[in-house]
Design a protein around this motif. Sequence first.
Motif, PDB file in Angstrom:
ATOM      1  N   MET A 139       1.301   6.731  -6.762  1.00  0.00           N
ATOM      2  CA  MET A 139       0.378   7.659  -7.367  1.00  0.00           C
ATOM      3  C   MET A 139       0.624   8.825  -6.965  1.00  0.00           C
ATOM      4  SD  MET A 139      -3.974   7.665  -6.290  1.00  0.00           S
ATOM      5  CE  MET A 139      -3.695   6.538  -6.655  1.00  0.00           C
ATOM      6  N   GLU A 142      -0.998  -0.255 -15.532  1.00  0.00           N
ATOM      7  CA  GLU A 142      -0.133  -0.960 -15.771  1.00  0.00           C
ATOM      8  C   GLU A 142       0.623  -2.661 -16.677  1.00  0.00           C
ATOM      9  OE1 GLU A 142       2.100  -1.098 -13.425  1.00  0.00           O
ATOM     10  OE2 GLU A 142       1.106  -0.135 -11.636  1.00  0.00           O
ATOM     11  N   MET A 183       0.876  -0.710   0.413  1.00  0.00           N
ATOM     12  CA  MET A 183      -0.468  -0.072   0.366  1.00  0.00           C
ATOM     13  C   MET A 183       0.965   1.210  -0.100  1.00  0.00           C
ATOM     14  SD  MET A 183      -3.076   0.856  -0.154  1.00  0.00           S
ATOM     15  CE  MET A 183      -3.828   2.063  -0.374  1.00  0.00           C
ATOM     16  N   LEU A 185      -3.308  -7.575  -5.318  1.00  0.00           N
ATOM     17  CA  LEU A 185      -3.091  -6.499  -5.991  1.00  0.00           C
ATOM     18  C   LEU A 185      -4.343  -5.816  -6.588  1.00  0.00           C
ATOM     19  CD1 LEU A 185      -0.838  -5.206  -7.573  1.00  0.00           C
ATOM     20  CD2 LEU A 185      -1.555  -6.856  -9.322  1.00  0.00           C
ATOM     21  N   GLY A 199      -6.168   2.398  -3.504  1.00  0.00           N
ATOM     22  CA  GLY A 199      -4.859   3.491  -3.250  1.00  0.00           C
ATOM     23  C   GLY A 199      -5.666   4.858  -4.290  1.00  0.00           C
ATOM     24  N   THR A 256      -5.642   2.189 -13.020  1.00  0.00           N
ATOM     25  CA  THR A 256      -5.081   1.504 -11.916  1.00  0.00           C
ATOM     26  C   THR A 256      -4.538  -0.059 -12.652  1.00  0.00           C
ATOM     27  OG1 THR A 256      -7.346   0.425 -11.748  1.00  0.00           O
ATOM     28  CG2 THR A 256      -6.524   1.967 -10.820  1.00  0.00           C
ATOM     29  N   VAL A 270      -5.202  -3.727  -2.970  1.00  0.00           N
ATOM     30  CA  VAL A 270      -4.693  -2.379  -3.002  1.00  0.00           C
ATOM     31  C   VAL A 270      -4.585  -1.097  -3.803  1.00  0.00           C
ATOM     32  CG1 VAL A 270      -1.998  -2.258  -2.959  1.00  0.00           C
ATOM     33  CG2 VAL A 270      -2.619  -3.251  -1.545  1.00  0.00           C
ATOM     34  N   LYS A 271      -4.619  -1.707  -5.255  1.00  0.00           N
ATOM     35  CA  LYS A 271      -5.212  -0.454  -6.298  1.00  0.00           C
ATOM     36  C   LYS A 271      -6.569  -0.028  -6.211  1.00  0.00           C
ATOM     37  CE  LYS A 271      -2.012  -1.090  -9.112  1.00  0.00           C
ATOM     38  NZ  LYS A 271      -0.688   0.405  -9.862  1.00  0.00           N
ATOM     39  N   LEU A 292       4.717  -6.704 -11.406  1.00  0.00           N
ATOM     40  CA  LEU A 292       4.084  -7.402 -10.694  1.00  0.00           C
ATOM     41  C   LEU A 292       3.545  -8.305  -9.515  1.00  0.00           C
ATOM     42  CD1 LEU A 292       1.693  -4.169 -10.465  1.00  0.00           C
ATOM     43  CD2 LEU A 292       3.529  -4.029  -9.027  1.00  0.00           C
ATOM     44  N   SER A 308       3.617   1.958  -1.641  1.00  0.00           N
ATOM     45  CA  SER A 308       4.676   1.521  -2.280  1.00  0.00           C
ATOM     46  C   SER A 308       3.298   2.194  -3.724  1.00  0.00           C
ATOM     47  CB  SER A 308       4.666   0.034  -2.622  1.00  0.00           C
ATOM     48  OG  SER A 308       5.498   0.348  -4.349  1.00  0.00           O
ATOM     49  N   GLU A 309       2.289   2.025  -3.220  1.00  0.00           N
ATOM     50  CA  GLU A 309       1.556   2.047  -4.725  1.00  0.00           C
ATOM     51  C   GLU A 309       0.858   3.939  -4.219  1.00  0.00           C
ATOM     52  OE1 GLU A 309      -1.880   2.712  -7.568  1.00  0.00           O
ATOM     53  OE2 GLU A 309      -0.227   1.084  -6.846  1.00  0.00           O
TER      54      GLU A 309
END
Length: 266
Positions: A8, A86, A1, A105, A112, A82, A108-109, A95, A3-4
């Motif tokens: 962003m 990627e 999280m 994933l 975010g 999102t 978390v996306k 990822l 990292s996301e």
Amino acid sequence: MRSELRVMFTRRRTWAMLAAVALIPILLAIAVALTSEQLAPGEGPPFLDRVTQNGLFTGFTATLLALPLFLPLTVAVVAGDTIAGEASLGTLRYLLIAPVGRLRLLVVKYLGTVVFAIAATFTLMIAGAIIGSILFPVGPVTLLSGDVISLSESIWRMALVAIYTAMSMTGILAIGLFISTLTTVPVGAMAATVVLTGVSQILDNLPQVSWLHEWLFTHYWLDFADLLRQPIELGSFASNGLLQLGYIAVFGALAYSRFTTKDILS
């Protein structure tokens, strides 16, 4: 999280969109301050006639102006990017090579994007309060019910409106996440999300489909006015929250179903 969120909020695009959101109340306040014509009560958008009386209403008015198009457009850009973003960059496979499950994933996306929506709505409200306090008098706020509340309680009401608006965006974020799993073209996912938002708002204004209105994710967007009454009416807050949770559940499940069976190399 972490990292996301770091990715962003280190993007220039993110800060450019937040700056554009902040410009809405600034331009609104300047336009009102430069005109010598006083609006009659009820003339123009809701709350506009109150801006010159109390600068704190700049944030409320700007929120009403931004909700139909600009704010959904902003969050649609983030939601549509999102997964498709990627995939288009070729980083999605890296990822998933790491020991990270696809459900994790996705969650978390999505979280975010929710953080971005909260940042956008608070940016809108804070920018409105700041520019409003500079250009217009600020003091106790007269609510829609006629009651007068203190400045400190007014700030609390502003935070509630910002939270309500951010909550209203969670449904469209779930839709954007699902559409993002269907394509590797981020712009396509963003555009489709915005189009669905427009369709929902059009249907919400057609009396011929009144039976459908309460099921549309845009139906309660403008009902934050209930938070500006004394006592606070929480009925629309609860109805909006349940509706958005329904969209999160449905489109979150669709996104999970699609993403877990998707060939990331295709």
